[in-house]
Design a protein around this motif. Structure first.
Motif, PDB file in Angstrom:
ATOM      1  N   LYS A 199       0.819  -1.227   0.000  1.00  0.00           N
ATOM      2  CA  LYS A 199       0.000   0.000   0.000  1.00  0.00           C
ATOM      3  C   LYS A 199       0.850   1.274   0.000  1.00  0.00           C
ATOM      4  O   LYS A 199       0.295   2.376   0.077  1.00  0.00           O
ATOM      5  CB  LYS A 199      -0.923   0.008   1.221  1.00  0.00           C
ATOM      6  CG  LYS A 199      -2.073  -0.992   1.090  1.00  0.00           C
ATOM      7  CD  LYS A 199      -3.064  -0.770   2.216  1.00  0.00           C
ATOM      8  CE  LYS A 199      -4.178  -1.772   2.210  1.00  0.00           C
ATOM      9  NZ  LYS A 199      -5.290  -1.535   1.350  1.00  0.00           N
ATOM     10  N   VAL A 219       2.674   4.544  -0.852  1.00  0.00           N
ATOM     11  CA  VAL A 219       2.331   5.538  -1.869  1.00  0.00           C
ATOM     12  C   VAL A 219       3.466   5.667  -2.887  1.00  0.00           C
ATOM     13  O   VAL A 219       4.630   5.828  -2.517  1.00  0.00           O
ATOM     14  CB  VAL A 219       2.077   6.910  -1.179  1.00  0.00           C
ATOM     15  CG1 VAL A 219       2.040   8.040  -2.196  1.00  0.00           C
ATOM     16  CG2 VAL A 219       0.786   6.858  -0.380  1.00  0.00           C
ATOM     17  N   THR A 220       3.121   5.531  -4.170  1.00  0.00           N
ATOM     18  CA  THR A 220       4.106   5.802  -5.234  1.00  0.00           C
ATOM     19  C   THR A 220       3.451   6.820  -6.171  1.00  0.00           C
ATOM     20  O   THR A 220       2.542   7.521  -5.769  1.00  0.00           O
ATOM     21  CB  THR A 220       4.476   4.509  -5.996  1.00  0.00           C
ATOM     22  OG1 THR A 220       3.290   3.795  -6.305  1.00  0.00           O
ATOM     23  CG2 THR A 220       5.387   3.611  -5.159  1.00  0.00           C
ATOM     24  N   ASP A 221       3.930   6.876  -7.418  1.00  0.00           N
ATOM     25  CA  ASP A 221       3.295   7.806  -8.355  1.00  0.00           C
ATOM     26  C   ASP A 221       2.634   6.988  -9.453  1.00  0.00           C
ATOM     27  O   ASP A 221       2.618   5.765  -9.389  1.00  0.00           O
ATOM     28  CB  ASP A 221       4.353   8.765  -8.918  1.00  0.00           C
ATOM     29  CG  ASP A 221       5.535   7.987  -9.430  1.00  0.00           C
ATOM     30  OD1 ASP A 221       5.409   7.335 -10.473  1.00  0.00           O
ATOM     31  OD2 ASP A 221       6.579   7.964  -8.745  1.00  0.00           O
ATOM     32  N   THR A 222       2.119   7.640 -10.469  1.00  0.00           N
ATOM     33  CA  THR A 222       1.309   6.896 -11.443  1.00  0.00           C
ATOM     34  C   THR A 222       2.020   6.631 -12.770  1.00  0.00           C
ATOM     35  O   THR A 222       1.476   5.937 -13.616  1.00  0.00           O
ATOM     36  CB  THR A 222       0.002   7.647 -11.749  1.00  0.00           C
ATOM     37  OG1 THR A 222       0.365   8.997 -12.038  1.00  0.00           O
ATOM     38  CG2 THR A 222      -0.958   7.590 -10.581  1.00  0.00           C
ATOM     39  N   ASP A 223       3.245   7.157 -12.951  1.00  0.00           N
ATOM     40  CA  ASP A 223       3.787   6.993 -14.317  1.00  0.00           C
ATOM     41  C   ASP A 223       4.464   5.636 -14.554  1.00  0.00           C
ATOM     42  O   ASP A 223       4.815   5.296 -15.677  1.00  0.00           O
ATOM     43  CB  ASP A 223       4.668   8.185 -14.720  1.00  0.00           C
ATOM     44  CG  ASP A 223       6.100   8.059 -14.237  1.00  0.00           C
ATOM     45  OD1 ASP A 223       6.485   6.994 -13.752  1.00  0.00           O
ATOM     46  OD2 ASP A 223       6.838   9.048 -14.349  1.00  0.00           O
ATOM     47  N   ASN A 224       4.632   4.860 -13.481  1.00  0.00           N
ATOM     48  CA  ASN A 224       5.094   3.469 -13.609  1.00  0.00           C
ATOM     49  C   ASN A 224       6.469   3.278 -14.242  1.00  0.00           C
ATOM     50  O   ASN A 224       6.751   2.226 -14.811  1.00  0.00           O
ATOM     51  CB  ASN A 224       4.036   2.641 -14.367  1.00  0.00           C
ATOM     52  CG  ASN A 224       3.753   1.353 -13.593  1.00  0.00           C
ATOM     53  OD1 ASN A 224       4.382   1.095 -12.568  1.00  0.00           O
ATOM     54  ND2 ASN A 224       2.834   0.537 -14.070  1.00  0.00           N
ATOM     55  N   GLU A 225       7.329   4.283 -14.127  1.00  0.00           N
ATOM     56  CA  GLU A 225       8.712   4.080 -14.590  1.00  0.00           C
ATOM     57  C   GLU A 225       9.597   3.924 -13.345  1.00  0.00           C
ATOM     58  O   GLU A 225       9.599   4.801 -12.473  1.00  0.00           O
ATOM     59  CB  GLU A 225       9.177   5.284 -15.411  1.00  0.00           C
ATOM     60  CG  GLU A 225      10.557   5.069 -16.006  1.00  0.00           C
ATOM     61  CD  GLU A 225      11.205   6.386 -16.453  1.00  0.00           C
ATOM     62  OE1 GLU A 225      12.400   6.355 -16.791  1.00  0.00           O
ATOM     63  OE2 GLU A 225      10.526   7.426 -16.420  1.00  0.00           O
ATOM     64  N   LYS A 246      10.143  11.328  -7.685  1.00  0.00           N
ATOM     65  CA  LYS A 246       9.533  10.066  -7.270  1.00  0.00           C
ATOM     66  C   LYS A 246       9.926   9.706  -5.840  1.00  0.00           C
ATOM     67  O   LYS A 246      10.642   8.737  -5.606  1.00  0.00           O
ATOM     68  CB  LYS A 246      10.020   8.939  -8.212  1.00  0.00           C
ATOM     69  CG  LYS A 246       9.547   9.083  -9.641  1.00  0.00           C
ATOM     70  CD  LYS A 246      10.216   8.050 -10.529  1.00  0.00           C
ATOM     71  CE  LYS A 246       9.467   7.949 -11.839  1.00  0.00           C
ATOM     72  NZ  LYS A 246       8.234   7.147 -11.727  1.00  0.00           N
ATOM     73  N   ARG A 294       8.488  -2.831 -13.324  1.00  0.00           N
ATOM     74  CA  ARG A 294       7.125  -2.613 -12.795  1.00  0.00           C
ATOM     75  C   ARG A 294       7.156  -2.405 -11.276  1.00  0.00           C
ATOM     76  O   ARG A 294       7.869  -3.105 -10.555  1.00  0.00           O
ATOM     77  CB  ARG A 294       6.252  -3.825 -13.128  1.00  0.00           C
ATOM     78  CG  ARG A 294       6.086  -4.006 -14.631  1.00  0.00           C
ATOM     79  CD  ARG A 294       4.738  -4.601 -14.981  1.00  0.00           C
ATOM     80  NE  ARG A 294       4.335  -5.665 -14.095  1.00  0.00           N
ATOM     81  CZ  ARG A 294       4.141  -6.937 -14.479  1.00  0.00           C
ATOM     82  NH1 ARG A 294       4.337  -7.282 -15.733  1.00  0.00           N
ATOM     83  NH2 ARG A 294       3.740  -7.843 -13.622  1.00  0.00           N
ATOM     84  N   TYR A 295       6.371  -1.435 -10.812  1.00  0.00           N
ATOM     85  CA  TYR A 295       6.315  -1.149  -9.374  1.00  0.00           C
ATOM     86  C   TYR A 295       5.908  -2.393  -8.573  1.00  0.00           C
ATOM     87  O   TYR A 295       6.430  -2.665  -7.502  1.00  0.00           O
ATOM     88  CB  TYR A 295       5.296  -0.042  -9.078  1.00  0.00           C
ATOM     89  CG  TYR A 295       5.679   1.347  -9.548  1.00  0.00           C
ATOM     90  CD1 TYR A 295       6.833   1.569 -10.280  1.00  0.00           C
ATOM     91  CD2 TYR A 295       4.866   2.439  -9.246  1.00  0.00           C
ATOM     92  CE1 TYR A 295       7.166   2.842 -10.711  1.00  0.00           C
ATOM     93  CE2 TYR A 295       5.200   3.718  -9.668  1.00  0.00           C
ATOM     94  CZ  TYR A 295       6.346   3.905 -10.405  1.00  0.00           C
ATOM     95  OH  TYR A 295       6.670   5.160 -10.812  1.00  0.00           O
TER      96      TYR A 295
END
Ligand code: TYM
Length: 320
Positions: free
Chosen positions: A215, A217-223, A231, A258-259
């Motif tokens: 759970k 928190v990361t970001d949404t760009d998935n790099e 990041k 991939r995250y």
């Protein structure tokens, strides 16, 4: 070598990676580690809870790998020179210096009618360090300013009263010196401020560790890229990984696209690394008389070093 930890709340991953892991790796007969229970009195803490947590912390440090046959582990209040030295150094540090400390300003702003101990906290910390002729203080990044204060006080004392103290330096680990909150990665993981999901405690169950990492928190760009600016959440996970695996965060990042994969592997790595500590903790905690004996023996060893340094400082200042 000297360092300390305040026995408040649960010991978390920031404490472990920023400080304790280094303590264990570099322990020697010249290393002194204390549970700073006097510092914990600056918080609103119930006497029974403080007593209980002090024992928990002694146990956790032993479980993490400190060996009382190699280094000295003790409880600060059992060595009265700490409080005595603190008075001497309160008469060296100034009000202006102490009131400018970032941690003081932050903590004081959250408390109505804060206690004087919150202001003088760094002086007690300087006393801890200087009593052991310390050269190196292994700590996380958040203690940098307190270390600078310790150096300033030691230098001022030596200039005014003659060479008395060794002037120490802080040492920080290459990765993990500032572990961030998993839910708010721009803020450090903290015993008092992190939410339950934001902080991994070293005694957490595997299922809790897994849940918290998944759970996070990361970001949404998935790099997958190590970049604190853009990041922070992901970089925090990479840094935690690197700290356990002994790699550089960049190297870890290069293996993942991939995250989700990174989070899965990180959860396994953290669970695997902390499991032996939790198992050993349960074993040791069931034997309080051995823990008391270890603390008592530690306090005697610490007093034998701190006593002469205290007397040297007191004499240098002209005390009778
Ligand atoms: P305390 O109890 O807040 O923290 C103990 C150690 O853990 C480190 N740390 C962290 N490292 C990385 N990331 C984090 N999020 C994180 N949070 C905490 C701290 O830097 C510290 O090394 N005042 C001190 C205890 C103390 C002390 C001393 C330290 C008392 N006397 C003398 C050094 C020398 C404190 O409250 O640490």
């Amino acid at each position: 070598m000297f360092s300390g930890i305040q026995p408040s709340g649960s010991m978390h991953l920031g404490n472990y990676l920023g400080a304790i892991k280094q303590w264990v790796q570099t322990q020697s007969p010249e290393a002194y580690y204390c549970i700073a229970d006097l510092h914990a009195l600056t918080l609103q803490i119930e006497p029974a809870a403080l007593r209980e947590q002090t024992t928990d912390y002694v146990t956790s440090l032993l479980a993490a790998g400190l060996d009382p046959e190699i280094c000295t582990l003790f409880v600060q209040s059992q060595v009265p020179y700490h409080a005595q030295m603190s008075w001497l150094l309160e008469c060296v540090a100034t009000f202006g210096e102490l009131s400018r400390m970032t941690q003081f300003k932050e903590k004081a702003s959250r408390q109505h009618g804060y206690r004087v101990g919150l202001l003088t906290y760094p002086v007690l910390m300087a006393s801890d360090i200087l009593l052991y002729e310390t050269e190196q203080v292994p700590v996380g990044e958040d203690q940098r300013q307190h270390l600078e204060m310790t150096r300033l006080v030691a230098e001022r004392f030596n200039n005014r009263f003659g060479p008395t103290f060794t002037v120490p330096v802080g040492v920080h680990p290459p990765a993990g010196a500032r572990v961030m909150d998993l839910q708010e990665p721009t803020r450090k993981m903290s015993k008092s401020l992190s939410t339950p999901l934001g902080s991994i405690n070293i005694l957490d169950e595997p299922s809790a560790i897994e849940k918290k990492i998944k759970k996070a928190v990361t970001d949404t760009d998935n790099e997958v890229r190590f970049d604190w600016e853009q990041k922070p959440g992901l970089s925090n996970l990479l840094e935690i990984y690197a700290s356990f695996s002994g790699e550089k965060p960049d190297e870890v990042a290069s293996r993942y696209s991939r995250y989700g994969d990174l989070k899965n592997d990180l959860a396994s790595l953290v669970i695997e690394s902390l499991a032996p500590i939790a198992a050993r903790y349960r074993e040791l905690r069931s034997d309080p008389s051995t823990l008391d004996a270890i603390a008592e023996q530690g306090a005697a060893k610490a007093s034998a070093v701190a006593g002469p340094v205290y007397r040297r400082a007191a004499e240098a200042m002209g005390l009778f």
